[in-house]
Design a protein around this motif. Sequence first.
Motif, short mmCIF file in Angstrom:
data_model
loop_
_atom_site.label_atom_id
_atom_site.label_comp_id
_atom_site.label_asym_id
_atom_site.label_seq_id
_atom_site.Cartn_x
_atom_site.Cartn_y
_atom_site.Cartn_z
N PHE A 159 0.85 -1.19 0.00
CA PHE A 159 0.00 0.00 0.00
C PHE A 159 0.89 1.25 0.00
CE2 PHE A 159 -2.17 -3.47 2.08
CZ PHE A 159 -3.42 -3.47 1.50
N LYS A 160 1.19 1.78 -1.16
CA LYS A 160 2.01 2.98 -1.31
C LYS A 160 1.07 4.19 -1.31
CE LYS A 160 5.89 0.65 -2.12
NZ LYS A 160 7.04 0.66 -1.19
N VAL A 161 1.19 5.05 -0.30
CA VAL A 161 0.21 6.13 -0.16
C VAL A 161 0.87 7.48 -0.04
CG1 VAL A 161 -1.44 4.59 0.99
CG2 VAL A 161 0.09 5.99 2.37
N VAL A 162 0.17 8.49 -0.55
CA VAL A 162 0.44 9.89 -0.25
C VAL A 162 -0.73 10.38 0.58
CG1 VAL A 162 0.59 12.22 -1.19
CG2 VAL A 162 1.92 10.38 -2.23
N ILE A 163 -0.44 10.95 1.74
CA ILE A 163 -1.49 11.45 2.64
C ILE A 163 -1.39 12.97 2.71
CG2 ILE A 163 -2.41 11.39 4.99
CD1 ILE A 163 -1.22 8.64 5.31
N THR A 164 -2.53 13.63 2.70
CA THR A 164 -2.53 15.09 2.75
C THR A 164 -2.70 15.58 4.18
OG1 THR A 164 -4.93 15.20 2.39
CG2 THR A 164 -3.51 15.28 0.44
N ARG A 190 4.85 10.05 0.88
CA ARG A 190 5.06 11.47 1.17
C ARG A 190 3.80 12.04 1.79
NH1 ARG A 190 7.20 16.06 -3.19
NH2 ARG A 190 7.04 17.83 -1.82
N LEU A 191 3.99 13.05 2.63
CA LEU A 191 2.89 13.90 3.07
C LEU A 191 2.92 15.16 2.21
CD1 LEU A 191 3.28 13.80 6.97
CD2 LEU A 191 1.90 12.29 5.55
N GLN A 371 0.01 12.77 -7.01
CA GLN A 371 1.39 12.80 -6.53
C GLN A 371 1.92 11.39 -6.28
OE1 GLN A 371 3.47 15.13 -6.46
NE2 GLN A 371 5.13 14.26 -5.23
N ALA A 372 1.10 10.50 -5.77
CA ALA A 372 1.52 9.12 -5.54
C ALA A 372 1.88 8.44 -6.85
CB ALA A 372 0.41 8.35 -4.83
N ARG A 373 1.10 8.69 -7.88
CA ARG A 373 1.39 8.09 -9.20
C ARG A 373 2.70 8.63 -9.76
NH1 ARG A 373 -3.31 8.89 -13.23
NH2 ARG A 373 -2.23 7.21 -14.36
N ASP A 472 13.05 16.87 4.96
CA ASP A 472 12.64 16.06 3.82
C ASP A 472 11.34 16.58 3.22
OD1 ASP A 472 10.53 15.10 5.35
OD2 ASP A 472 11.50 13.19 5.80
N ALA A 473 10.88 15.89 2.19
CA ALA A 473 9.69 16.35 1.46
C ALA A 473 8.43 16.29 2.31
CB ALA A 473 9.51 15.52 0.19
#
Length: 611
Positions: A159-164, A190-191, A371-373, A472-473
């Motif tokens: 589960f590769k996620v970007v969370i806002t 990444r957040l 962003q995750a893509r 970091d990012a």
Amino acid sequence: MALMQIAEPGQSPDPHKKTLVLGIDLGTTHSLIASVKNGTPVCLESADGEKLMPSIVHYTESAVEVGVQTEKTKGVDVLSIASIKRFIGRSAKEVQQLLEAFPVDYEWDFTDAAVPKVKTPQGLKTPVEISAEILKTLKKRAVQHFGVDEINSQNADSFKVVITVPAYFDDAQRQATQDAARLAGLSVLRLINEPTAASLAYGVEQDGTYLVYDFGGGTFDCSLIELNGDVYEVVATAGDTFLGGDDIDHALSEWFLATHLDGKKTKNLRSILKDAKERLSSQESVSVMDFTITRNDLTQVMEPILARTYKCIQRLLQDGRKSVKEVNQVLLVGGSTRSPQVFDGITAICQQQPRNDVNPDEVVALGALAQARKMTSKDVNHLLLDVCPLSLGLETMGGIVEKIIPRNTPIPVTKEQIFTTMKNNQSALKLHVVQGERESVEDCRSLAQFELRDIPPMAAGVARIKVRFDMDANGVLKVSAEELSTHHVASIDVKPSQGLSEEQLLEVLQAGQASAGEDINARLDKGARIELQRIIESCDHAFAEDASLLEDADQAAFAEQLKQAKALAEDAAATREDLKAMRESLNAVSEKLAALRMDKAIQDALKGTYI
């Protein structure tokens, strides 16, 4: 001979299992999860066909349920926890302050001052643990959509996620969000800030400046974003982590109680009025408990709340050095922007009609997915540059803050600066990392402290210590210090256990601006005193070792001048001009001794040498 299965770095250990790429909007009132289905980015629905999931966690002694209650938790002793995002990353003291303005129906345990906990039927739970339950439920929704047989649901790397997060979440709140994701079994790529995600989802293509106005259920953010080719750069952010649709609901309830019910509270009044508020977006008036509420009534209730968002916009434009006329488009985000009052207000303030053609509830999750893509595929070409929301620095002598990473610096970022010792033969250096816009440490927030030891014996000011800040990012900070002659290194990952207090967060920038002149004068005053103290220490050391080089009269004059200098350095009423004048006088008196010490050093060095 048996075969041993291996996997390349970054690949699933089971090649037959999928790795899901997901975008998550972890909201105060609602949360969403987005992924790609049949080649199209979409927000995933629940079994009931709902994309929005209420960010409410229901606890019983034997079960945990998130979102809308089912028979599983109905009819039993249940504790329902809403709006936990307001409290994540905050200390006990800060939560107590927030509860005064935002009361809740559940009890807290403040035994641990750093990590407050909620009392539930299953014991004490932290805001991180409660938030993890919301993320776990979103994760289950993804598994249900793509099939449990195709996903290794026990492996976080599946589960590769970007969370806002809100743009004004500080380091503690961001770290707590990442911790919640790890508890939920998610791998965080990444957040990213919510307004930034929204700009990606709107798919803006024309180079220029975009203002994102994100008015959600519990937080407000606005950002200025520059688009140049495929590069999205956040040039400034502003916001209020305690301002959203919840506050409108609260204000409307207070108004209705005062004007129609004579202060007598009624069960479910808030939810009834929330429904009325939403209906007034398309109707001129609605009936509530045999009373009529007009759209004009709602406008008057909302006016002071919206005025706070307009002040944030003014500060944002000032920080970004832009005028309203230089903004190409205004992008609306968050369910609260459906209100006609918001649309009309932004049109007036920004001198243009804002864009609202993307579903304001889904836009943040879809932007997180974009962003995750990008981070997992070569097919998406945009580059996202976010910013550090508040300045980061070190405490120096006299309690002065030396800013290393200024506010609104694009991240990820690395900054280095050389420092030195204040005293002779100083063997250790304590480093105090702070966050804020003020010049004095006492007016900023402490993030972390650590020590660099084993500094070789040297005269004051000779040692060279390189301090490095790496952000970091995700906005998470690491600080290191290196003594350059020995290469001794000390470092710390800054993981504070609490966030900025509400008062700090709402006022830190305004206080920094309002006190700018006062702060600079205070810094110059402290700097003058520190410089005099440094010279006093050097002269004291030289006089103690080599006073005999001077004649009696010169010794007496030197000692008297040193005595006066020490007294002035301790005098809190001494002005900057007084301190500077004394420094110059002490320098003049010490010149003769300095020359004699130099001659002596040369003679000692040449002893036994023939020229």
